[in-house]
Design a protein around this motif. Sequence first.
Motif, short mmCIF file in Angstrom:
data_model
loop_
_atom_site.label_atom_id
_atom_site.label_comp_id
_atom_site.label_asym_id
_atom_site.label_seq_id
_atom_site.Cartn_x
_atom_site.Cartn_y
_atom_site.Cartn_z
N LEU A 1 -6.49 3.41 -1.86
CA LEU A 1 -6.08 2.91 -3.17
C LEU A 1 -4.55 2.94 -3.33
O LEU A 1 -3.97 2.02 -3.92
CB LEU A 1 -6.74 3.72 -4.28
CG LEU A 1 -8.23 3.48 -4.49
CD1 LEU A 1 -8.79 4.44 -5.52
CD2 LEU A 1 -8.50 2.05 -4.89
N LEU A 2 -3.92 3.98 -2.81
CA LEU A 2 -2.46 4.05 -2.88
C LEU A 2 -1.82 2.92 -2.08
O LEU A 2 -0.87 2.27 -2.53
CB LEU A 2 -1.97 5.40 -2.38
CG LEU A 2 -2.17 6.58 -3.31
CD1 LEU A 2 -1.84 7.88 -2.61
CD2 LEU A 2 -1.35 6.42 -4.56
N ILE A 3 -2.34 2.66 -0.88
CA ILE A 3 -1.80 1.59 -0.04
C ILE A 3 -1.98 0.23 -0.71
O ILE A 3 -1.04 -0.58 -0.78
CB ILE A 3 -2.45 1.62 1.36
CG1 ILE A 3 -2.02 2.88 2.10
CG2 ILE A 3 -2.11 0.37 2.15
CD1 ILE A 3 -2.77 3.12 3.39
N VAL A 4 -3.18 -0.03 -1.24
CA VAL A 4 -3.45 -1.30 -1.92
C VAL A 4 -2.55 -1.42 -3.15
O VAL A 4 -2.03 -2.50 -3.44
CB VAL A 4 -4.94 -1.41 -2.30
CG1 VAL A 4 -5.19 -2.58 -3.23
CG2 VAL A 4 -5.79 -1.53 -1.04
N GLY A 5 -2.34 -0.33 -3.87
CA GLY A 5 -1.47 -0.35 -5.04
C GLY A 5 -0.04 -0.73 -4.68
O GLY A 5 0.60 -1.52 -5.38
N VAL B 1 3.83 -7.46 -4.07
CA VAL B 1 3.59 -8.90 -4.20
C VAL B 1 4.00 -9.40 -5.59
O VAL B 1 4.65 -10.43 -5.72
CB VAL B 1 2.11 -9.22 -3.91
CG1 VAL B 1 1.77 -10.64 -4.34
CG2 VAL B 1 1.79 -9.02 -2.44
N PHE B 2 3.63 -8.67 -6.63
CA PHE B 2 3.85 -9.15 -7.99
C PHE B 2 5.20 -8.79 -8.57
O PHE B 2 5.71 -9.49 -9.45
CB PHE B 2 2.76 -8.63 -8.92
CG PHE B 2 1.43 -9.29 -8.71
CD1 PHE B 2 1.26 -10.64 -9.04
CD2 PHE B 2 0.37 -8.60 -8.17
CE1 PHE B 2 0.05 -11.26 -8.84
CE2 PHE B 2 -0.85 -9.23 -7.96
CZ PHE B 2 -1.01 -10.56 -8.31
N PHE B 3 5.83 -7.73 -8.12
CA PHE B 3 7.08 -7.29 -8.72
C PHE B 3 8.26 -7.33 -7.75
O PHE B 3 9.14 -6.51 -7.77
CB PHE B 3 6.92 -5.86 -9.28
CG PHE B 3 5.89 -5.78 -10.36
CD1 PHE B 3 6.14 -6.30 -11.60
CD2 PHE B 3 4.66 -5.20 -10.11
CE1 PHE B 3 5.20 -6.23 -12.62
CE2 PHE B 3 3.70 -5.12 -11.10
CZ PHE B 3 3.97 -5.64 -12.36
N ARG B 4 8.25 -8.31 -6.89
CA ARG B 4 9.32 -8.45 -5.93
C ARG B 4 10.51 -9.16 -6.50
O ARG B 4 10.52 -10.01 -7.27
CB ARG B 4 8.83 -9.20 -4.70
CG ARG B 4 9.69 -8.91 -3.51
CD ARG B 4 9.39 -9.76 -2.34
NE ARG B 4 8.02 -9.58 -1.85
CZ ARG B 4 7.69 -9.99 -0.65
NH1 ARG B 4 8.56 -10.56 0.13
NH2 ARG B 4 6.47 -9.85 -0.23
#
Length: 63
Positions: free
Chosen positions: A50-54, A60-63
């Motif tokens: 879950l940490l890795i996926v987070g 991806v979204f906050f780059r």
Amino acid sequence: MGNEKETPEERRDRLRQKELNNPSSSIHGSISSDLVGGLGWKGTGVIILLLIVGFIIYGVFFR
């Protein structure tokens, strides 16, 4: 007390209770060890996953 019949979980819990009675003996924080000790290897793997996926979603979204 029959230490030879004690399971690893019971021994860990007994030592944790002993440490809680004398908190000055604890040098390291025990939050992560309590979490990992209580979950087992499957639960720990799920948390790591879950940490890795987070981190990937965050990248991806906050780059």
